[in-house]
Scaffold this motif. Sequence first.
Motif, PDB file in Angstrom:
ATOM      1  N   ARG A  27       0.828  -1.206   0.000  1.00  0.00           N
ATOM      2  CA  ARG A  27       0.000   0.000   0.000  1.00  0.00           C
ATOM      3  C   ARG A  27       0.864   1.258   0.000  1.00  0.00           C
ATOM      4  O   ARG A  27       0.435   2.331  -0.397  1.00  0.00           O
TER       5      ARG A  27
ATOM      6  N   ARG B  57      -6.163 -14.039   2.036  1.00  0.00           N
ATOM      7  CA  ARG B  57      -6.815 -12.759   2.357  1.00  0.00           C
ATOM      8  C   ARG B  57      -7.577 -12.917   3.657  1.00  0.00           C
ATOM      9  O   ARG B  57      -8.325 -13.874   3.826  1.00  0.00           O
TER      10      ARG B  57
ATOM     11  N   VAL C 248     -10.595  -3.015   6.614  1.00  0.00           N
ATOM     12  CA  VAL C 248      -9.431  -3.247   5.759  1.00  0.00           C
ATOM     13  C   VAL C 248      -9.302  -4.746   5.524  1.00  0.00           C
ATOM     14  O   VAL C 248      -9.511  -5.542   6.433  1.00  0.00           O
TER      15      VAL C 248
ATOM     16  N   THR D 138      -3.966  -8.903   2.504  1.00  0.00           N
ATOM     17  CA  THR D 138      -3.581 -10.001   1.623  1.00  0.00           C
ATOM     18  C   THR D 138      -2.114 -10.316   1.875  1.00  0.00           C
ATOM     19  O   THR D 138      -1.258  -9.445   1.763  1.00  0.00           O
TER      20      THR D 138
ATOM     21  N   LEU E  98      -0.390  -6.717   1.534  1.00  0.00           N
ATOM     22  CA  LEU E  98      -1.209  -5.690   0.911  1.00  0.00           C
ATOM     23  C   LEU E  98      -2.388  -5.385   1.817  1.00  0.00           C
ATOM     24  O   LEU E  98      -3.060  -6.297   2.291  1.00  0.00           O
TER      25      LEU E  98
ATOM     26  N   GLU F 102      -5.939  -3.250   1.841  1.00  0.00           N
ATOM     27  CA  GLU F 102      -6.896  -2.541   0.991  1.00  0.00           C
ATOM     28  C   GLU F 102      -8.132  -2.202   1.802  1.00  0.00           C
ATOM     29  O   GLU F 102      -8.593  -3.012   2.606  1.00  0.00           O
ATOM     30  N   ASP F 103      -8.675  -1.023   1.569  1.00  0.00           N
ATOM     31  CA  ASP F 103      -9.948  -0.688   2.172  1.00  0.00           C
ATOM     32  C   ASP F 103     -10.984  -1.673   1.635  1.00  0.00           C
ATOM     33  O   ASP F 103     -10.903  -2.106   0.493  1.00  0.00           O
TER      34      ASP F 103
ATOM     35  N   GLU G 175     -12.408  -1.151  -1.880  1.00  0.00           N
ATOM     36  CA  GLU G 175     -11.481  -1.446  -2.973  1.00  0.00           C
ATOM     37  C   GLU G 175     -11.223  -2.931  -3.103  1.00  0.00           C
ATOM     38  O   GLU G 175     -11.086  -3.460  -4.194  1.00  0.00           O
ATOM     39  N   ALA G 176     -11.139  -3.628  -1.970  1.00  0.00           N
ATOM     40  CA  ALA G 176     -10.827  -5.049  -1.986  1.00  0.00           C
ATOM     41  C   ALA G 176     -11.959  -5.864  -2.590  1.00  0.00           C
ATOM     42  O   ALA G 176     -11.715  -6.918  -3.181  1.00  0.00           O
TER      43      ALA G 176
ATOM     44  N   LYS H  54     -11.585  -5.714 -10.486  1.00  0.00           N
ATOM     45  CA  LYS H  54     -10.854  -4.805 -11.363  1.00  0.00           C
ATOM     46  C   LYS H  54     -10.463  -5.537 -12.631  1.00  0.00           C
ATOM     47  O   LYS H  54      -9.824  -6.572 -12.592  1.00  0.00           O
TER      48      LYS H  54
END
Length: 118
Positions: A32, A78, A86, A89, A105, A107-108, A111-112, A116
């Motif tokens: 991050r 994860r 949060v 990962t 990693l 991620e909020d 986002e997680a 994508k």
Amino acid sequence: DGDCYTGCEGLLTFYEASHIDPFAMRQDFFKREHPRDVARFGDFSTAFHQKPYMYLLGHNCTTMLNEMYLGDNVYVRRVSIDKVPVTFTFSLQRKHGRWGVEFLLAEDHDEALELKVL
């Protein structure tokens, strides 16, 4: 190993389980953040005591969200911690017969959970 370590003991255990290159000037272990020098324990500790990584020390409940094996020597896990928004990962790899963390990693949750497409 599934156990929960708190405070300095937890941090030292995580540091010892990490595959950090002791000779690299900058590493992208904390995905991050921008690459930084974390080879020395003091620098690793400073990075780990920042949000959101500090939630990994002394938490009450860990929920494994999923796990994927990418080969005999690599897998990704994860997890979520307590009610922290949060997702963490962990990329784990076996090198020279020893399992260790390649990177972490954070991620909020928003986002997680997004898919994508590149």
